[in-house]
Design an enzyme around this catalytic site. Structure first.
Site, PDB file in Angstrom:
ATOM      1  N   HIS A 122       0.820  -1.212   0.000  1.00 28.87           N
ATOM      2  CA  HIS A 122       0.000   0.000   0.000  1.00 28.87           C
ATOM      3  C   HIS A 122       0.844   1.247   0.000  1.00 28.87           C
ATOM      4  CE1 HIS A 122      -3.894  -1.790   1.617  1.00 28.87           C
ATOM      5  NE2 HIS A 122      -4.012  -1.448   0.365  1.00 28.87           N
ATOM      6  N   ARG A 135      -7.480  -0.134 -14.749  1.00 32.73           N
ATOM      7  CA  ARG A 135      -7.238  -1.346 -13.941  1.00 32.73           C
ATOM      8  C   ARG A 135      -8.283  -1.355 -12.837  1.00 32.73           C
ATOM      9  NH1 ARG A 135      -1.350  -0.104 -14.947  1.00 32.73           N
ATOM     10  NH2 ARG A 135      -0.412  -2.039 -15.702  1.00 32.73           N
ATOM     11  N   ARG A 138     -10.876  -2.640 -18.201  1.00 24.99           N
ATOM     12  CA  ARG A 138     -10.468  -4.041 -18.090  1.00 24.99           C
ATOM     13  C   ARG A 138     -11.231  -4.671 -16.938  1.00 24.99           C
ATOM     14  NH1 ARG A 138      -4.318  -5.541 -16.705  1.00 24.99           N
ATOM     15  NH2 ARG A 138      -4.863  -4.753 -14.648  1.00 24.99           N
ATOM     16  N   GLU A 181      -1.677 -11.056 -23.242  1.00 24.50           N
ATOM     17  CA  GLU A 181      -0.573 -11.126 -22.285  1.00 24.50           C
ATOM     18  C   GLU A 181      -0.098 -12.560 -22.079  1.00 24.50           C
ATOM     19  OE1 GLU A 181      -1.966  -9.062 -18.801  1.00 24.50           O
ATOM     20  OE2 GLU A 181      -3.936  -9.977 -18.912  1.00 24.50           O
ATOM     21  N   ASN A 214       3.735  -6.424 -20.003  1.00 22.97           N
ATOM     22  CA  ASN A 214       4.363  -6.780 -18.710  1.00 22.97           C
ATOM     23  C   ASN A 214       4.236  -8.283 -18.492  1.00 22.97           C
ATOM     24  OD1 ASN A 214       4.503  -4.004 -18.380  1.00 22.97           O
ATOM     25  ND2 ASN A 214       2.683  -3.905 -17.078  1.00 22.97           N
ATOM     26  N   ASP A 215       3.002  -8.768 -18.669  1.00 22.29           N
ATOM     27  CA  ASP A 215       2.794 -10.200 -18.473  1.00 22.29           C
ATOM     28  C   ASP A 215       3.274 -10.996 -19.677  1.00 22.29           C
ATOM     29  OD1 ASP A 215       1.783 -10.762 -15.885  1.00 22.29           O
ATOM     30  OD2 ASP A 215      -0.011  -9.629 -16.414  1.00 22.29           O
ATOM     31  N   ARG A 224       7.890 -11.307 -12.934  1.00 18.92           N
ATOM     32  CA  ARG A 224       8.166  -9.881 -13.103  1.00 18.92           C
ATOM     33  C   ARG A 224       8.356  -9.155 -11.772  1.00 18.92           C
ATOM     34  NH1 ARG A 224       2.060  -7.924 -15.068  1.00 18.92           N
ATOM     35  NH2 ARG A 224       2.328  -6.010 -13.928  1.00 18.92           N
ATOM     36  N   CYS A 226      -0.467  -1.537 -23.802  1.00 18.64           N
ATOM     37  CA  CYS A 226      -0.694  -0.875 -22.514  1.00 18.64           C
ATOM     38  C   CYS A 226       0.273  -1.362 -21.439  1.00 18.64           C
ATOM     39  CB  CYS A 226      -2.143  -1.039 -22.062  1.00 18.64           C
ATOM     40  SG  CYS A 226      -2.588  -2.746 -21.737  1.00 18.64           S
TER      41      CYS A 226
HETATM   42  C1  PEP Z   1       0.371  -6.046 -18.592  1.00 19.41           C
HETATM   43  O1  PEP Z   1       0.465  -7.200 -18.160  1.00 19.41           O
HETATM   44  O2  PEP Z   1       1.168  -5.533 -19.401  1.00 19.41           O
HETATM   45  C2  PEP Z   1      -0.732  -5.184 -18.128  1.00 19.41           C
HETATM   46  C3  PEP Z   1      -0.996  -4.042 -18.708  1.00 19.41           C
HETATM   47  O3  PEP Z   1      -1.439  -5.602 -17.043  1.00 19.41           O
HETATM   48  P1  PEP Z   1      -0.903  -5.515 -15.519  1.00 19.41           P
HETATM   49  O4  PEP Z   1       0.400  -4.777 -15.514  1.00 19.41           O
HETATM   50  O5  PEP Z   1      -1.969  -4.836 -14.744  1.00 19.41           O
HETATM   51  O6  PEP Z   1      -0.748  -6.968 -15.177  1.00 19.41           O
HETATM   52 MG    MG Z   2      -1.156  -8.046 -17.043  1.00 19.53          MG
END
Ligand code: PEP
Ligand code: MG
Length: 567
Positions: free
Chosen positions: A191, A298, A335, A428, A451-452, A462, A499
């Protein structure tokens, strides 16, 4: 450690930014637990009065934050208020008072028992809640023993160092004096880290515990980008930091001045630059910094720290407020809940898993809870009447799963008698990228969650404290999956954007442009810089560059290729 020794202490980046200041150790004043006690009835009454006082304080904090539309921070204090009625805590107190303990003793015992239990959990998010429990604990304890929370005042340029900061301490930090902080505990998902980012205070978590022995007044440079604290910087280093800060500020000011203009390459190819948000306040910031809409809301960040699932009405209110604020001409991609993995939502009661990132997360968690999915889809469809709303499903792995999710949306839309809402997939999972050609005939749009996508392609967590730095989205394997998705999308005339964090990486941007991505969705503060980066490239050069990058042998080689082309 003496004040005069130059040294670098390493931690984990929690909130970005570079600041110069002087160390101040934050130590909590001990609250004395009185030894004497009255009758159990009198102690019970004392506890109830203290709980009521804490409730009043927490409500007024929430009201103050709600006025600044800061939903994330207000939600943390709502969760604290809920803790005051926690049956386990109250049962422990009742037993201790019945046995002759004082209200203060009983409350302290209950809080410490629960905080220790949470701190020992494997789940990082739940373990981080121990600090919320202790925060509430101190508030009530102060009310019982009648001491006021000491108002702390710091000199301008303070870099706070603490074992851990409580959420209320973080939310209450005075930005005019505290320029940054680091904590020995916590991590990027706590947090405290979320608050630091929303307050724009550079922060480092999990710092080397030696930081706790650094004397007050020690000069330091805190680097929230790299996750390090440099003690006693030399005059040369200070001069170079000052120069970097001034240069950075001049560049940002120039970028902000043209942030509201569209982003087009030198040869006139337009790229939509939109924002990633987690609250209405973030949406305001996106607009203020020139964002052309929202490429990723998100939704799980709106409902952190709740013991109850948010109702359909409550969700509809939040989504509608954001859609209305953006207005009819700006897209809002909502999302559906991406809980699970590193993002636990207590009300979901997700099982403990050995491999949470490969477990019940994203759409999988919601398809297993149809009531929750239904409420969210209805709320989104209702909000769609007030703006250009689109729905996106996270962690889609196969066509069958996508069809079930899409049908669930269609069912609610028909029941509500609403017009169609565009619906897309967040790519992802490598399987989805490889199957993009099949998806392309059914989806309205694609967004790449790099990211994923990078974590799953490279089989590297990650958030892993040692390995995360090896998750480079410029790895040719990740680039190939992005290329496959973009080719399929464009072949079928479907919109495709990115994104994940890659969209804000200056070295990735020319590659994404060259691949044919239509939009980049990034955090609000990154928008002006991303637009400036797009404007520096020529589409034709970016296309040549990406052809070479796709056949490179490593992320390092790709970065070297981009650097050479950018020179
Ligand atoms: C991602 O995985 O790139 C993504 C945008 O979702 P998050 O970072 O919320 O997992
Ligand atoms: Mg993701």
């Amino acid at each position: 450690m003496s004040t005069g020794v130059a040294r670098t202490l390493v931690g984990v980046p929690a909130a970005p930014g570079l600041v110069v200041g002087a160390i101040v150790q934050l130590r909590h004043d001990p609250i004395e637990i009185p030894e004497d006690h009255d009758s159990p009835n009198a102690e019970r009454l004392r506890l109830e009065c203290a709980l009521e006082q804490a409730r009043t304080e927490l409500r007024s904090l929430q009201e103050r934050l709600a006025q600044t539309a800061d939903a994330t921070r207000a939600a943390i204090f709502a969760a604290h208020e809920a803790l005051l009625g926690d049956p386990d805590l109250l049962a422990t107190c009742a037993t201790a008072i019945d046995r002759g303990g004082s209200a203060a003793f009983a409350w302290h015992l209950a809080i410490e028992t629960q905080a220790k239990r949470l701190a020992n959990l494997d789940d990082k998010l739940l373990a981080a809640r121990a600090s919320d429990v202790r925060d509430v604990g101190r508030r009530v304890l102060r009310a019982i023993v009648g001491t006021k929370g000491a108002e702390r005042h710091y000199a301008p340029g303070t870099i706070l160092v603490a074992e851990d900061l409580t959420p209320s301490e973080t939310a209450g930090l005075d930005r005019s004096t505290v320029v940054g902080f680091c904590t020995a505990g916590g991590g990027a998902t706590s947090h405290v880290a979320i608050l630091a980012r929303s307050l724009d205070i550079p922060a480092v978590a999990a710092i080397d515990p030696a930081a706790l022995d650094v004397p007050d007044g020690t000069p330091a440079v805190l680097d929230g980008n790299e996750g390090v604290l440099r003690l006693v910087p030399s005059p040369e280093e200070l001069a170079s930091v000052a120069e970097r800060l001034a240069r950075g500020e001049r560049r940002r000011a120039a970028e902000r001045a043209v942030a509201h203009q569209p982003a087009s390459t030198v040869d006139g190819h337009s790229i939509a630059v939109v924002g990633n948000i987690g609250s209405l306040a973030d949406a305001e910031q996106v607009l203020a910094l020139g964002g052309e809409g929202v490429g990723l809301l998100r939704t799980e960040f709106l409902f952190l720290d709740r013991d109850q699932a948010p109702s359909e009405d409550e969700q509809a209110d939040v989504y509608t407020a954001i859609a209305a604020r953006l207005g009819p001409g700006r897209p809002l991609i909502i999302r559906t809940l991406d809980a699970g993995g590193d993002k636990a939502l207590p009300f979901l009661h997700l099982p403990k898993e050995h491999n949470p990132s490969l477990g019940e997360r994203g759409i999988r968690a919601q398809l297993a809870r149809p009531t929750l999915l239904r409420a969210q889809l209805r709320a989104i469809v209702r909000a769609a009447r007030h703006g250009q709303v689109m729905v996106m499903f996270p962690m889609i792995t196969g066509l069958a799963q996508w069809r079930v999710a899409r049908q669930a949306l269609e069912r609610e839309r028909l029941q509500l008698g609403s017009p169609p809402v565009p619906v897309g997939v967040l790519v992802e999972v490598p399987a989805t990228a490889l199957n993009a050609e099949r998806f392309a005939t059914e989806v309205d749009f694609f967004s790449l969650g790099t990211n994923d996508l990078a974590q799953y392609t490279l089989a590297t967590d990650r958030d892993h404290p040692q390995l995360a730095s090896q998750v480079d989205e410029l790895d040719p394997a990740v680039l190939q999956l992005v290329a496959t998705t973009v080719k399929a999308a464009r072949g079928h005339g479907k919109w495709v954007s990115v994104c994940g964090g890659m969209a804000a990486d200056p070295q990735a941007i020319p590659l994404l442009i060259g691949l044919g991505v239509g939009g980049l969705s990034v955090s609000a503060p990154a928008i002006p810089g991303v637009k400036a980066c797009v404007r520096r490239w020529r589409l034709t050069d970016a296309e040549v560059l990406v052809t070479r990058a796709l056949t490179a042998g490593s992320a390092e080689e790709v970065r070297a290729l981009v650097a050479a082309a950018d020179a």
